[in-house]
Scaffold this motif. Structure first.
Motif, PDB file in Angstrom:
ATOM      1  N   PHE A 170      -7.992  16.208  -3.674  1.00  0.00           N
ATOM      2  CA  PHE A 170      -8.270  17.405  -4.462  1.00  0.00           C
ATOM      3  C   PHE A 170      -7.114  17.748  -5.402  1.00  0.00           C
ATOM      4  N   SER A 171      -6.108  16.897  -5.463  1.00  0.00           N
ATOM      5  CA  SER A 171      -4.941  17.129  -6.312  1.00  0.00           C
ATOM      6  C   SER A 171      -5.136  16.477  -7.676  1.00  0.00           C
ATOM      7  N   SER A 172      -5.215  17.292  -8.707  1.00  0.00           N
ATOM      8  CA  SER A 172      -5.376  16.746 -10.059  1.00  0.00           C
ATOM      9  C   SER A 172      -4.127  15.974 -10.472  1.00  0.00           C
ATOM     10  N   ASP A 173      -2.964  16.359  -9.952  1.00  0.00           N
ATOM     11  CA  ASP A 173      -1.709  15.668 -10.235  1.00  0.00           C
ATOM     12  C   ASP A 173      -1.759  14.225  -9.708  1.00  0.00           C
ATOM     13  N   GLU A 174      -2.239  14.062  -8.483  1.00  0.00           N
ATOM     14  CA  GLU A 174      -2.335  12.713  -7.913  1.00  0.00           C
ATOM     15  C   GLU A 174      -3.333  11.856  -8.681  1.00  0.00           C
ATOM     16  N   TRP A 175      -4.475  12.426  -9.034  1.00  0.00           N
ATOM     17  CA  TRP A 175      -5.477  11.668  -9.778  1.00  0.00           C
ATOM     18  C   TRP A 175      -4.931  11.243 -11.139  1.00  0.00           C
ATOM     19  N   ARG A 176      -4.211  12.145 -11.806  1.00  0.00           N
ATOM     20  CA  ARG A 176      -3.637  11.833 -13.116  1.00  0.00           C
ATOM     21  C   ARG A 176      -2.665  10.641 -12.980  1.00  0.00           C
ATOM     22  N   ASN A 177      -1.789  10.692 -11.975  1.00  0.00           N
ATOM     23  CA  ASN A 177      -0.857   9.582 -11.742  1.00  0.00           C
ATOM     24  C   ASN A 177      -1.597   8.299 -11.400  1.00  0.00           C
ATOM     25  N   ILE A 191      -7.866   6.563  -0.614  1.00  0.00           N
ATOM     26  CA  ILE A 191      -8.041   7.994  -0.880  1.00  0.00           C
ATOM     27  C   ILE A 191      -8.148   8.771   0.423  1.00  0.00           C
ATOM     28  N   GLY A 192      -7.292   9.784   0.563  1.00  0.00           N
ATOM     29  CA  GLY A 192      -7.346  10.669   1.721  1.00  0.00           C
ATOM     30  C   GLY A 192      -6.660  10.110   2.926  1.00  0.00           C
ATOM     31  N   ASN A 193      -5.355  10.175   2.989  1.00  0.00           N
ATOM     32  CA  ASN A 193      -4.593   9.668   4.109  1.00  0.00           C
ATOM     33  C   ASN A 193      -4.281  10.788   5.081  1.00  0.00           C
ATOM     34  N   GLU A 194      -4.946  10.814   6.224  1.00  0.00           N
ATOM     35  CA  GLU A 194      -4.667  11.754   7.300  1.00  0.00           C
ATOM     36  C   GLU A 194      -4.773  13.219   6.878  1.00  0.00           C
ATOM     37  N   ILE A 195      -5.705  13.540   6.053  1.00  0.00           N
ATOM     38  CA  ILE A 195      -5.870  14.922   5.603  1.00  0.00           C
ATOM     39  C   ILE A 195      -6.612  15.700   6.677  1.00  0.00           C
ATOM     40  N   GLY A 196      -6.055  16.810   7.068  1.00  0.00           N
ATOM     41  CA  GLY A 196      -6.682  17.596   8.114  1.00  0.00           C
ATOM     42  C   GLY A 196      -7.050  18.981   7.667  1.00  0.00           C
ATOM     43  N   ARG A 197      -6.990  19.265   6.394  1.00  0.00           N
ATOM     44  CA  ARG A 197      -7.312  20.617   5.963  1.00  0.00           C
ATOM     45  C   ARG A 197      -8.674  20.637   5.262  1.00  0.00           C
ATOM     46  N   ALA A 198      -9.298  21.770   5.320  1.00  0.00           N
ATOM     47  CA  ALA A 198     -10.606  21.936   4.671  1.00  0.00           C
ATOM     48  C   ALA A 198     -10.394  22.553   3.300  1.00  0.00           C
ATOM     49  N   VAL A 233       0.880  -1.164   0.000  1.00  0.00           N
ATOM     50  CA  VAL A 233       0.000   0.000   0.000  1.00  0.00           C
ATOM     51  C   VAL A 233       0.918   1.214   0.000  1.00  0.00           C
ATOM     52  N   THR A 234       0.642   2.193  -0.848  1.00  0.00           N
ATOM     53  CA  THR A 234       1.416   3.433  -0.842  1.00  0.00           C
ATOM     54  C   THR A 234       0.575   4.535  -0.212  1.00  0.00           C
ATOM     55  N   TYR A 235       1.213   5.648   0.092  1.00  0.00           N
ATOM     56  CA  TYR A 235       0.523   6.744   0.757  1.00  0.00           C
ATOM     57  C   TYR A 235       0.137   7.883  -0.174  1.00  0.00           C
ATOM     58  N   SER A 236       0.796   7.978  -1.300  1.00  0.00           N
ATOM     59  CA  SER A 236       0.607   9.126  -2.175  1.00  0.00           C
ATOM     60  C   SER A 236       0.893   8.728  -3.610  1.00  0.00           C
ATOM     61  N   SER A 237       0.489   9.566  -4.540  1.00  0.00           N
ATOM     62  CA  SER A 237       0.799   9.327  -5.948  1.00  0.00           C
ATOM     63  C   SER A 237       1.422  10.567  -6.588  1.00  0.00           C
ATOM     64  N   THR A 238       1.998  11.449  -5.769  1.00  0.00           N
ATOM     65  CA  THR A 238       2.649  12.648  -6.311  1.00  0.00           C
ATOM     66  C   THR A 238       4.064  12.332  -6.772  1.00  0.00           C
ATOM     67  N   GLY A 239       4.498  13.014  -7.807  1.00  0.00           N
ATOM     68  CA  GLY A 239       5.867  12.888  -8.281  1.00  0.00           C
ATOM     69  C   GLY A 239       6.289  11.445  -8.478  1.00  0.00           C
ATOM     70  N   ILE A 281      -3.808   8.025  -2.641  1.00  0.00           N
ATOM     71  CA  ILE A 281      -4.027   9.378  -3.172  1.00  0.00           C
ATOM     72  C   ILE A 281      -4.171  10.239  -1.936  1.00  0.00           C
ATOM     73  N   TRP A 282      -3.067  10.824  -1.501  1.00  0.00           N
ATOM     74  CA  TRP A 282      -3.025  11.544  -0.230  1.00  0.00           C
ATOM     75  C   TRP A 282      -3.985  12.730  -0.223  1.00  0.00           C
ATOM     76  N   ASP A 283      -3.970  13.504  -1.288  1.00  0.00           N
ATOM     77  CA  ASP A 283      -4.844  14.674  -1.373  1.00  0.00           C
ATOM     78  C   ASP A 283      -5.869  14.453  -2.483  1.00  0.00           C
TER      79      ASP A 283
END
Length: 135
Positions: free
Chosen positions: A106-113, A126-133, A74-80, A102-104
């Motif tokens: 709302f990130s089009s970059d993560e969705w694309r990856n 989808i959404g690992n420990e996100i605390g922002r609105a 299991v990975t935590y993110s799909s950025t870079g 897909i950590w965020d």
């Protein structure tokens, strides 16, 4: 302002099973007979802009993990470069379940990856420990 109603959502992609043309998700169809691991590359700190990650570093980590018997991850993110993990993992012997983070959401970059890696991925976290609105 959008409120978060979930902390983490685990979505599984499965074969094209359907009932009355409605896809049916069966999480129990994902079988793991060998050890699995939640993977974050060694020495990579995503919040540190000076922390660099390469495919070679990912490959070396995954070779070590496969060498001791891990076959699912299991990975935590799909950025870079994190977005390259599923494909590299398959080449390095991870032949069971791969869940891509897909950590965020709302990130089009993560969705694309994430979409580009669909051939290597069995599901998404989808959404690992996100605390922002988000607005």
């Amino acid at each position: 302002m959008m409120m978060w109603f979930f902390r983490m959502l685990l979505l599984f992609s499965v074969s094209s099973l359907s009932v009355a043309d409605t896809p049916v998700l069966f999480p129990d169809t994902l079988q793991m007979t060998r050890p699995a691991i939640a993977y974050q590359p060694r020495e990579y700190v995503p919040t540190d802009e000076s922390s660099l990650l390469s495919d070679e570093q990912i490959k070396a980590d995954l070779q070590l993990l496969a060498g001791v018997g891990f076959r699912s991850l299991v990975t935590y993110s799909s950025t870079g470069a994190m977005g390259n993990i599923p494909g590299i993992a398959r080449k390095e012997g991870f032949d069971e379940t791969i869940i891509m983070g897909i950590w965020d959401p709302f990130s089009s970059d993560e969705w694309r990856n994430a979409v580009q890696n669909a051939p290597f991925v069995d599901g998404y976290c989808i959404g690992n420990e996100i605390g922002r609105a988000h607005v």
